[in-house]
Motif scaffolding. Structure first.
Motif, PDB file in Angstrom:
ATOM      1  N   LEU A 193      56.619 -32.779 -44.984  1.00 42.32           N
ATOM      2  CA  LEU A 193      55.998 -33.835 -44.179  1.00 42.32           C
ATOM      3  C   LEU A 193      56.345 -33.680 -42.707  1.00 42.32           C
ATOM      4  N   LEU A 194      57.601 -33.384 -42.418  1.00 42.43           N
ATOM      5  CA  LEU A 194      58.018 -33.206 -41.031  1.00 42.43           C
ATOM      6  C   LEU A 194      57.320 -32.015 -40.387  1.00 42.43           C
ATOM      7  N   ALA A 195      57.156 -30.930 -41.127  1.00 47.90           N
ATOM      8  CA  ALA A 195      56.463 -29.761 -40.596  1.00 47.90           C
ATOM      9  C   ALA A 195      55.001 -30.066 -40.304  1.00 47.90           C
ATOM     10  N   THR A 196      54.383 -30.865 -41.162  1.00 50.13           N
ATOM     11  CA  THR A 196      52.990 -31.251 -40.942  1.00 50.13           C
ATOM     12  C   THR A 196      52.858 -32.105 -39.679  1.00 50.13           C
ATOM     13  N   LEU A 197      53.760 -33.076 -39.530  1.00 48.36           N
ATOM     14  CA  LEU A 197      53.732 -33.916 -38.336  1.00 48.36           C
ATOM     15  C   LEU A 197      54.008 -33.102 -37.077  1.00 48.36           C
ATOM     16  N   GLN A 223      57.466 -27.181 -31.819  1.00 47.04           N
ATOM     17  CA  GLN A 223      57.939 -25.945 -32.409  1.00 47.04           C
ATOM     18  C   GLN A 223      59.133 -26.170 -33.346  1.00 47.04           C
ATOM     19  N   GLN A 224      59.826 -27.295 -33.205  1.00 43.05           N
ATOM     20  CA  GLN A 224      60.982 -27.598 -34.037  1.00 43.05           C
ATOM     21  C   GLN A 224      60.806 -28.947 -34.722  1.00 43.05           C
ATOM     22  N   LEU A 225      61.515 -29.095 -35.836  1.00 45.08           N
ATOM     23  CA  LEU A 225      61.493 -30.354 -36.565  1.00 45.08           C
ATOM     24  C   LEU A 225      62.713 -31.167 -36.162  1.00 45.08           C
ATOM     25  N   HIS A 226      62.512 -32.446 -35.850  1.00 48.93           N
ATOM     26  CA  HIS A 226      63.608 -33.307 -35.425  1.00 48.93           C
ATOM     27  C   HIS A 226      63.695 -34.503 -36.366  1.00 48.93           C
ATOM     28  N   ILE A 227      64.912 -34.776 -36.838  1.00 49.58           N
ATOM     29  CA  ILE A 227      65.122 -35.920 -37.721  1.00 49.58           C
ATOM     30  C   ILE A 227      66.583 -36.353 -37.630  1.00 49.58           C
ATOM     31  N   GLY A 285      65.256 -25.399 -38.109  1.00 52.05           N
ATOM     32  CA  GLY A 285      64.625 -24.198 -37.600  1.00 52.05           C
ATOM     33  C   GLY A 285      63.544 -23.651 -38.512  1.00 52.05           C
ATOM     34  N   PRO A 286      62.916 -22.559 -38.095  1.00 49.39           N
ATOM     35  CA  PRO A 286      61.826 -21.959 -38.880  1.00 49.39           C
ATOM     36  C   PRO A 286      62.274 -21.415 -40.227  1.00 49.39           C
ATOM     37  N   GLU A 287      63.563 -21.045 -40.363  1.00 44.61           N
ATOM     38  CA  GLU A 287      64.031 -20.507 -41.647  1.00 44.61           C
ATOM     39  C   GLU A 287      63.929 -21.544 -42.749  1.00 44.61           C
TER      40      GLU A 287
END
Length: 446
Positions: A324-328, A335-339, A345-347
């Motif tokens: 869900l975070l990647a979709t948002l 470029q990065q997911l923040h929570i 990161g991409p890995e």
């Protein structure tokens, strides 16, 4: 990741730890099936197909059955199932390390590597601390569970049988197995407050994961929790609220489920069936009587499953959250997911995508194969496959009607769901760096 390869020296075949773990689980299933075939395990002879299916369902802590655990197995046979459930839920390497620790024997580096894979960890540091924490969590939860369920079962069945019922269902619930000693699962206690609170509490704690439960006990402060624990707590609460409310809304007037119950029992049944869907296979209403819409909701929840290093299956709650975070992030051009003040990161995203893709392909392929040999109700068959992959154990009644090939497909799906879809990637992945570089290009997507 490691790949299956010949060593440069010595000509020995180096097998990655996930492959060895998968082999150990297969051996345990075979041994369990052999024990269930003994005359002392059953009042009447069963087939090898029944024994293998039951053992596989127990080791993978699924709960799908082709025989009645309470009547088709003796106390010895039920004990075999309970031990297989405990070993499968706790993890073979975790159990082995616990035994070595109690005997005062050292744990080798190779054993720690196997343990790392069994617990889905990325490092071998602090593994022994984690194992000791797991032991404390298991003993505490199961002891409390037996005490509480004894209050219900002992007055009804007597001390001996009542304590056995309490122990068996406690182990089954905490390990998210869903095995019950009654042909209708726990529908006879649909309105019992003790059963409706104790059993869900057991599989919720078991489904959170040992790391999360240990942190909740030791740190007791939101700021001190790791990102994994925060995601699991928030994700689990959100999914519980969603599943309970939606189940009540969809089934409230269904005469085959909630509609036939008194008002207060409808609330208890909605709570119980809503929280059991992602992880455990217990039921207090007839699953075969669900509306198609409810069955589809259940299937989505079963695919999500519980938490990492837990007794639950599925792609895991954290995987779903990261998706869900990647979709948002994509729609927000980030470029990065923040929570929770942290970034991923991409890995992590690539691992989540790989896990989800393998899971979807596994479920789709299994549904395709099972429909070839069994041309029955499509929703029932898809429900059984999804339940097997999520190692949940809920059934709409199609499992007992499957032929030998259909059973083999379900067993394979249960095995993959327990060992982990990413294990398959270890046979293909390599750390070798490419010798050639290629120019970048674009592919039109969407």
């Amino acid at each position: 990741m490691r790949r299956l390869r010949w060593a440069k020296r010595g000509g020995r075949l180096k097998i990655p730890p996930p492959a060895i773990l998968a082999a150990l689980y297969a051996v345990l299933i075979t041994l369990g099936a052999g024990l269930l075939m003994l005359p002392v395990a059953t009042p009447a002879p069963i087939t090898w197909s029944d024994a293998i299916f039951t053992a596989a369902s127990a080791v993978t802590v699924t709960g799908l059955v082709v025989i009645d655990t309470g009547s088709d197995l003796t106390v010895f046979g039920q004990g075999v199932v309970m031990v297989l459930v405990q070993l499968g839920g706790l993890g073979l390497m975790t159990f082995a390390v616990l035994v070595l620790s109690m005997l005062g024997l050292p744990v080798s580096m190779s054993q720690r590597m196997f343990l790392r894979e069994d617990l889905n960890q990325t490092s071998i540091s602090d593994l022994m601390v984690l194992v000791r924490g797991i032991l404390k969590v298991v003993l505490a939860c199961e002891l409390v569970g037996v005490m509480l369920l004894s209050v219900v079962f002992v007055p009804e069945f007597g001390w001996a049988e009542g304590l056995w019922q309490a122990l068996f269902h406690t182990v089954s619930a905490f390990n998210n197995a869903g095995f019950a000693l009654f042909p209708d699962s726990l529908t006879g206690w649909v309105g019992n407050p003790v059963v409706n609170l104790t059993v869900p509490a057991l599989f919720i704690f078991g489904g959170l994961g040992f790391i999360v439960v240990t942190e909740l006990y030791e740190r007791r402060g939101w700021q001190a929790f790791s990102l994994h624990t925060k995601l699991m707590v928030v994700g689990t609460l959100a999914l519980i609220v969603w599943s309970v409310v939606m189940f009540a809304a969809l089934e409230w007037n269904n005469p085959r489920t909630l509609g036939a119950l008194p008002l207060h029992d409808r609330f208890w049944a909605s709570w119980f069936q809503g929280v059991t869907t992602r992880t455990a296979g217990f039921n207090t209403v007839d699953i075969g009587g669900l509306h198609d819409s409810t069955s589809m909701m259940f299937m989505s929840l079963m695919v999500i499953g519980g938490g990492s290093t837990s007794t639950a299956g599925g792609i895991k709650v954290t995987t779903f959250i990261v998706l869900l975070l990647a979709t948002l992030a994509f729609f927000r051009r980030r470029q990065q997911l923040h929570i929770f003040g942290r970034s991923l990161g991409p890995e992590e995203v690539m691992k989540v995508l790989a896990l989800t893709m393998v899971s979807i392909l596994t479920v789709f392929m299994a549904i395709f194969l099972i429909t070839i040999s069994h041309d029955g109700d499509f929703l029932d068959l898809a429900f059984e496959v999804t339940s097997a992959f999520g190692t949940v154990g809920l059934s709409r009644g199609a499992t007992g009607e499957l032929d030998g090939f259909g059973r083999a497909v379900i067993v394979a799906v249960m095995f993959i769901g327990r060992v982990g879809p990413l294990t398959l990637g270890f046979f293909l992945a390599t750390r070798a760096k490419p010798r050639l570089g290629y120019p970048a290009s674009r592919v039109f997507l969407g």
